[in-house]
Design an enzyme around this catalytic site. Sequence first.
Site, short mmCIF file in Angstrom:
data_model
loop_
_atom_site.label_atom_id
_atom_site.label_comp_id
_atom_site.label_asym_id
_atom_site.label_seq_id
_atom_site.Cartn_x
_atom_site.Cartn_y
_atom_site.Cartn_z
N ASP A 163 0.88 -1.17 0.00
CA ASP A 163 0.00 0.00 0.00
C ASP A 163 0.92 1.22 0.00
O ASP A 163 2.10 1.15 0.34
CB ASP A 163 -0.94 -0.01 1.21
CG ASP A 163 -2.12 0.95 0.98
OD1 ASP A 163 -2.06 1.76 0.03
OD2 ASP A 163 -3.11 0.89 1.75
C1 BGC Z 1 -4.96 3.46 0.07
C2 BGC Z 1 -5.04 2.47 -1.08
C3 BGC Z 1 -4.83 3.18 -2.38
C4 BGC Z 1 -3.49 3.88 -2.34
C5 BGC Z 1 -3.13 4.60 -3.63
C6 BGC Z 1 -3.70 4.31 0.01
O1 BGC Z 1 -3.77 5.33 0.93
O2 BGC Z 1 -5.01 2.78 1.29
O3 BGC Z 1 -6.30 1.84 -1.06
O4 BGC Z 1 -4.93 2.29 -3.45
O5 BGC Z 1 -3.50 4.83 -1.29
O6 BGC Z 1 -3.91 5.73 -3.80
#
Ligand code: BGC
Length: 738
Positions: free
Chosen positions: A225
Amino acid sequence: MDIDQLTLEEKASLLSGRDFAHTERIEHAGLASIALSDGPHGVRWQGQSGDHLGIGDSVPATCFPPAVAVGSSWDPEVAARLGAALGREARALGISVSLGPGLNIKRSPLCGRNFEYYSEDPLLTGVLAAAHVCALQGEGVGASIKHFAANNQETDRMRVSAEVDERTLREIYLPAFEHVVKNAQPATVMAAYNRLNGVHATESSWLLGDVLRTEWGFDGLVVSDWGAVGDRVAALKAGTDLQMPGTGGIDDAKVVQAVRNGELDEAIVDDSVRRIVALTRQYRPEPAVHDAEAHHRLARELAGECAVLLKNDADVLPIASRIRRIAVIGEQATNPRFQGAGSSHITPTHIDTPLEAIQAFADSGDQTVTYAPQLDVQAAEAVREADIAIVFAGLSADDESEGFDREHIHLPTAQVETIRATAAVAARTVVVLSNGGVVSLEDWHTEVDAILEGWLLGQAGGSAIADLLFGAVNPSGRLAETIPLRLQDNPVHLNFPGEAGKVLYGERVMVGYRYYGYAQTPVRYPFGHGLSYTTFETTDLAVTVTGDDCATAALTVTNTGSRPGKHVVQLYIAPGRAPVQRPVRELRAFTKVALAPGESTRVEMPLSRRAFAYYDVEASRWTVAPGEYTVQIGESAARIVAQQTITLTGQSLAKPLSLESPLKDWFDHPVAGPRLLDALSENLTAEQKEQAESQSHLLRMIDSMPIRQFIDFTGLTVSTETLERLAEESRAASAAGR
Ligand code: BGC
């Protein structure tokens, strides 16, 4: 491409993003960079300069219904059509990987990100997500199932340790991921921010290695993530192939150094590089064009499948032609909330407002519509004169969002007052809700005639709501999560959101309806509940055992009403006596059928051993205990309309024994038990035998005593060698039975 052409520095550079949304490229090796972009229910494309908080603008794209709505459709077809359309839009923008869907279980109604998740049930989540992933990838765009694993709250999400026992992980928090990995082969899995039992998900070799790769056979790429990697070398060793976003080369240098100083095996770097190269090669989006208007119409159609009609006293809905005056109240009628806040936020191509859509239906039926954002003195007059009042209520981005959890489940007080004041003067009151997480209905539920829970329905939700209110579409959504009477009734209430960096999953497998059923706690609306404008009947349930631990269920569903409609067949399994604490019943199969008035269909549902099994932690396996199981067909988790009990042979529960095993386990063991009894009897006097037989409570008292202590206490002359031999035989029997 042969990775031997690459220097260690080049390989390390491939292991992290070039920027917020792209992988690194290496021109001389012909390796292109690919784009990864949010999100689950529409494309959030910001080019290179992204943010993952939903703050900056993104290119307009269709905002389809978010997962909270898709969950309520109980229809893999809905998830698949959404996934395919998303794939087409992603391709048109040159995106290779779409970051979603989110598979986390709705553990608490308070989780700020529940709008991005499907359900409190792992089977429903897994089936819908697999359909989304297959269809998306069918368009040539890879999926990234997220957030692996046990990311069930936003509070302290980047550090908190989810303290979850293994059985609970296996039965509740992992199965949706397992289902998608095994059935839909997602291109990537996104490792979560949080820690799991003390270890960061991105650094957990148990989660990413033992479970994901070895047990489930995942051969795609693990991506972190955004910002979830703390120790890059540890994460790489554990199996986090790609770190996103990049760190400007800082972490790449650490990887190079770790290889050079012998801390990291270069073979690990090579494995991850191969996966990145494979991803880059496989997901090269073919240019595509899509018809934005057609996708908007699709968004409307899908949204109509998702809303849940919770209550409809005296069939006040659908709005009949005899209704002449309609009063619409509430700001959400003109400024609808149709998606959640955060990284999945989409700039829609178009927004349908409920008021305009209601007006369009009313115009065609020559009905009049009045509108007021609040129930002020003028508006009250119009409501009094109307035949029906429709109040729009719900939550705002200030109430719920990625990044923080809610503190309560109430609607804003002003909205509750508006609903109650409207209901006090209107002939009939309908409430339409827009919220990503569950809201309490208790302050006003009994005062209104109908409630349509719209959740967040995407950019065409306004039209879909009008379609449902006027009966152009027959509601067919079912709750994918329980609506409790009180937040305090929720099983996680004592353990959310945790403290001192830890959150204890103390309710174990008793999540959502599993707990409410077990504790017989009344709820406002149970999991699986949802009304229709027609009626259905379930008959002729026939369950056939098809092996030691599997069966097939067949039943007939008939549309007994006067409108075409869709019915969700929900099949639950209620286990009989079990060696572990099990929920009263669990959803084990479902299907949605469309039927014309008077039409019947025979539905067949195969039930594999997993439908009956629990995860036996001591034996590290799924086990079906021998005995009775009741196959139940429910209109919801709380209303069973047909059932049949079957008996399964299952697997032997005999545990491998040792001198520390309690007496009960010894006596219950099919091989060692009788032998032990014989050995003991040899040494008992007739008087002792009689005493033992007549005082069975004595035996119960010593049930839990380890056999070593028992022998010491009683001085019975069974030799340690005999016990060791019997224990060895028990281990052999268990190994053979596995
Ligand atoms: C989120 C993810 C997301 C990623 C990219 C993170 O803060 O938890 O779900 O895909 O950001 O935007």
